[in-house]
Scaffold this motif. Structure first.
Motif, PDB file in Angstrom:
ATOM      1  N   GLY B 137       0.828  -1.199   0.000  1.00  0.00           N
ATOM      2  CA  GLY B 137       0.000   0.000   0.000  1.00  0.00           C
ATOM      3  C   GLY B 137       0.858   1.243   0.000  1.00  0.00           C
ATOM      4  N   ASN B 138       1.925   1.185   0.794  1.00  0.00           N
ATOM      5  CA  ASN B 138       2.846   2.312   0.865  1.00  0.00           C
ATOM      6  C   ASN B 138       3.553   2.540  -0.466  1.00  0.00           C
ATOM      7  N   ILE B 139       4.003   1.429  -1.092  1.00  0.00           N
ATOM      8  CA  ILE B 139       4.710   1.567  -2.375  1.00  0.00           C
ATOM      9  C   ILE B 139       3.767   2.117  -3.441  1.00  0.00           C
ATOM     10  N   SER B 140       2.518   1.601  -3.466  1.00  0.00           N
ATOM     11  CA  SER B 140       1.591   2.071  -4.507  1.00  0.00           C
ATOM     12  C   SER B 140       1.263   3.547  -4.305  1.00  0.00           C
ATOM     13  N   ASN B 141       1.162   3.944  -3.048  1.00  0.00           N
ATOM     14  CA  ASN B 141       0.924   5.353  -2.747  1.00  0.00           C
ATOM     15  C   ASN B 141       2.073   6.212  -3.262  1.00  0.00           C
ATOM     16  N   PHE B 142       3.277   5.682  -3.072  1.00  0.00           N
ATOM     17  CA  PHE B 142       4.466   6.395  -3.554  1.00  0.00           C
ATOM     18  C   PHE B 142       4.452   6.488  -5.075  1.00  0.00           C
ATOM     19  N   ILE B 219       0.228  -3.299  -6.142  1.00  0.00           N
ATOM     20  CA  ILE B 219       1.223  -2.221  -6.203  1.00  0.00           C
ATOM     21  C   ILE B 219       1.104  -1.485  -7.529  1.00  0.00           C
ATOM     22  N   ILE B 220       0.869  -2.252  -8.609  1.00  0.00           N
ATOM     23  CA  ILE B 220       0.796  -1.653  -9.943  1.00  0.00           C
ATOM     24  C   ILE B 220      -0.456  -0.775 -10.010  1.00  0.00           C
ATOM     25  N   GLU B 223      -6.308   0.362 -12.081  1.00  0.00           N
ATOM     26  CA  GLU B 223      -7.511  -0.053 -11.372  1.00  0.00           C
ATOM     27  C   GLU B 223      -8.064  -1.372 -11.896  1.00  0.00           C
ATOM     28  N   TRP B 224      -8.049  -1.549 -13.230  1.00  0.00           N
ATOM     29  CA  TRP B 224      -8.642  -2.779 -13.792  1.00  0.00           C
ATOM     30  C   TRP B 224      -7.882  -4.002 -13.322  1.00  0.00           C
ATOM     31  N   LEU B 225      -6.551  -3.883 -13.225  1.00  0.00           N
ATOM     32  CA  LEU B 225      -5.736  -5.019 -12.766  1.00  0.00           C
ATOM     33  C   LEU B 225      -6.073  -5.365 -11.321  1.00  0.00           C
ATOM     34  N   ARG B 226      -6.237  -4.311 -10.510  1.00  0.00           N
ATOM     35  CA  ARG B 226      -6.567  -4.535  -9.102  1.00  0.00           C
ATOM     36  C   ARG B 226      -7.908  -5.231  -8.972  1.00  0.00           C
ATOM     37  N   PHE B 279      -6.186   0.969   1.982  1.00  0.00           N
ATOM     38  CA  PHE B 279      -4.726   1.002   1.906  1.00  0.00           C
ATOM     39  C   PHE B 279      -4.194   1.427   0.548  1.00  0.00           C
ATOM     40  N   PHE B 280      -5.031   1.345  -0.479  1.00  0.00           N
ATOM     41  CA  PHE B 280      -4.523   1.663  -1.816  1.00  0.00           C
ATOM     42  C   PHE B 280      -5.326   2.834  -2.368  1.00  0.00           C
ATOM     43  N   SER B 281      -4.653   3.958  -2.513  1.00  0.00           N
ATOM     44  CA  SER B 281      -5.376   5.137  -2.983  1.00  0.00           C
ATOM     45  C   SER B 281      -5.619   5.026  -4.485  1.00  0.00           C
ATOM     46  N   LYS B 282      -6.766   5.516  -4.902  1.00  0.00           N
ATOM     47  CA  LYS B 282      -7.105   5.443  -6.318  1.00  0.00           C
ATOM     48  C   LYS B 282      -6.392   6.559  -7.068  1.00  0.00           C
ATOM     49  N   PRO B 283      -5.857   6.250  -8.244  1.00  0.00           N
ATOM     50  CA  PRO B 283      -5.225   7.293  -9.034  1.00  0.00           C
ATOM     51  C   PRO B 283      -6.227   8.361  -9.483  1.00  0.00           C
ATOM     52  N   GLU B 284      -7.433   7.930  -9.854  1.00  0.00           N
ATOM     53  CA  GLU B 284      -8.426   8.891 -10.366  1.00  0.00           C
ATOM     54  C   GLU B 284      -8.819   9.902  -9.309  1.00  0.00           C
ATOM     55  N   ALA B 285      -8.925   9.402  -8.076  1.00  0.00           N
ATOM     56  CA  ALA B 285      -9.407  10.290  -7.024  1.00  0.00           C
ATOM     57  C   ALA B 285      -8.383  11.357  -6.690  1.00  0.00           C
TER      58      ALA B 285
END
Lengths: 229, 301
Positions: B137-142, B219-220, B223-226, B279-285
């Motif tokens: 979650g931290n890495i994806s946020n980064f 981490i990637i 959204e569709w992959l998640r 834990f995983f923030s959305k890129p769109e938001a």
């Protein structure tokens, strides 16, 4: 009658050993081979200077540090355990992890107490795990080994702080990544060299995995440390 | 035997119905007795109604006979807990693979646990999952905020605590509730399959194993992959749980069956989607957010 004989039979061997009357039974039980010199040595710690006592303990701790740095499956680390070294390493690591980014914020890095709790409870849980899996190592020996094997990671933390003084760009991150990965591998390798031999062969992987996870988390805390600006 | 033979000889036609009743009672009493008897007897009794579980039975017998009877020791002793760590590396591998690849008609508890539930797998799978969620979650946020001028990286160590609370609560309290519920239903309706608390904990713990690779995939920042990995993980772990608890509730009321199985599924979905959302923030938001708000984004997601 036969039953009574049967009952007395286990002691039949003993009854043959008769202690003759002229040998006195009292006296002090001591091994005749040089007990006096040993006792003197032990007593001598009472009147030795405090400096010597501390230095002797420090030398023992330093000796174990060397064992961790050159893990060669010796049992010296296991034979006489102490928790001074682990305490020293743990406090050093926790202090070095202080002053991180956004310290007042909740979202910052681990606090002193969190590092402390993770290291001690982590090693206690790993020790319990290896005991439950049927390991032959004693509780404090295992704690001692796990604590001493943080040494490479503490060194990596010191290196990271020095690197971070120079700046926190991509190059600095790459250097830190390499240092932390190397020390993480070193810690895991050293601790498994000491611990894995005391396990049944079918369960070695089950004991090594938690150790791997433990040092991985500590390595992660070190790698993500970034100082406040 | 003699007592059932007597009415059979003299009152053939008069009490045929009663005789049937008596016979039915006799069988149920037999099952009850079998239930009280530990290990082998109980196992055989619970296996007979399931025709499709015949395959593992043959191999089970050998292991069951070799392992010998289990001693009962009080729970405050060290040996009591040692029972739950009485496994070897290949057992853990088999159990993890079994939970990741569920097979239709195979009951996870009967096929993989062999009446020997362990706590090693559930505990370390949960611990791994906690750190995997917090770290990835931290890495994806980064990665999401990479290149933003005002973003300052923070390790977000508090997420470990929150993840630990969420996952250990799920892995212990849901089995506890389920165990209590099944015990209560077992008193009301005679059921051939009953699970012990440790077996339920074990199934729940191992069913979380599929989330570890899924979480690492999150981490990637696509959204569709998640969502794809969430659906796959949900399907796999949910089907393990549903197939395991289906025999335990099969003889119950249809309403109860639906309630239990949907509760199991809903809690599973809640855990997965909740973890993803928290834990995983959305890129769109985050993308349309103003540059000044970007620094606050980690605390709001």
């Amino acid at each position: 009658m036969a039953a009574a004989e049967e009952a007395s039979r286990p002691f039949a061997g003993l009854s043959d050993v008769s202690i003759s009357e002229d040998i006195p039974v009292e006296g002090d039980i001591s091994v005749p081979l040089g007990p006096s010199t040993r006792r003197d040595e032990e007593f001598s710690t009472l009147d030795e200077p405090v400096k010597e006592t501390i230095l002797r303990d420090l030398r023992a701790v330093g000796n174990k540090f060397i064992h961790v740095l050159y893990p060669k499956r010796s049992t010296a680390l296991l034979r006489d355990w102490d928790l001074w070294g682990p305490l020293l390493l743990c406090v050093t690591l926790a202090l070095l992890l202080q002053g991180g980014a956004a310290d007042s914020d909740d979202q910052g890095g681990p606090q002193f107490a969190e590092v402390f709790v993770i290291i001690w409870f982590g090693s206690i849980i790993i020790t319990l795990n290896s005991k439950l899996l049927g390991g032959t190592i004693s509780f404090f020996q295992s704690l001692c080994v796990l604590g001493y094997c943080i040494l490479p990671l503490t060194v990596a933390m010191a290196v990271c702080r020095i690197v971070l003084v120079g700046g926190s760009g991509t190059v600095s991150f790459a250097v830190r990544l390499v240092v932390v990965t190397a020390s993480f591998g070193w810690s895991t390798f050293a601790s498994t060299a000491f611990l894995a031999d005391n396990q049944p062969p079918d369960r070695k992987a089950l004991v090594v995995y938690p150790v791997f996870l433990f040092y991985f988390v500590i390595g992660w805390m070190i790698l993500t440390f970034s100082p406040s600006q | 035997m003699a007592s059932t033979n007597d009415p059979f000889q003299f009152q053939e036609f008069e009490e045929a119905g009663n005789l049937l009743e008596a016979n039915r009672d006799a069988t149920t009493i037999n099952i009850e007795e079998d239930d009280i008897k530990p290990d082998k007897q109980r196992k055989a009794a619970s296996f007979t109604p399931d025709g499709d579980d015949e395959d593992p039975l043959a191999s089970d017998d050998k292991t069951e006979l070799l392992s010998g009877p289990k001693k009962s020791v009080p729970f405050w002793t060290f040996e009591y807990y040692q029972r739950f760590f009485d496994i070897e590396t290949h057992h853990v591998k088999e159990r993890i693979i079994g939970s990741v690849l569920p097979w239709p008609g195979k009951n996870y508890i009967h096929v993989h646990l062999h009446r020997n539930p362990d706590l090693y797998g559930p505990f370390w799978i949960c611990t791994t999952l906690v750190f995997a969620i917090a770290i990835s979650g931290n890495i994806s946020n980064f990665l999401v905020h990479l290149g933003k001028p005002n973003y300052k990286y923070t390790p977000e160590f508090r997420k470990v605590t929150i993840a630990a609370t969420a996952i250990f609560t799920y892995a212990w309290f849901v089995p506890l509730a389920l165990w209590g519920f099944l015990l209560w239903r077992n008193n009301k309706i005679m059921n051939l399959v009953s699970y012990s608390f440790m077996e339920i904990v074990c199934v729940y713990g191992y069913s979380l194993a599929i989330y570890i690779p899924a979480v690492v995939l999150w981490i990637i920042p696509f959204e569709w992959l998640r969502w794809c990995s969430i659906v796959v993980a949900l399907f796999l772990s949910g089907s393990v749980l549903v197939m395991t608890f289906w025999p335990a509730v099969r003889d119950d009321h249809p309403k109860v069956i639906i309630a239990v199985l949907s509760a199991i599924t809903v809690l599973n979905i809640l855990l997965a989607v909740g973890c993803k959302a928290y834990f995983f923030s959305k890129p769109e938001a985050v993308l349309p957010a103003a540059a000044t708000e970007v620094t606050k984004a980690p605390s709001s997601t």
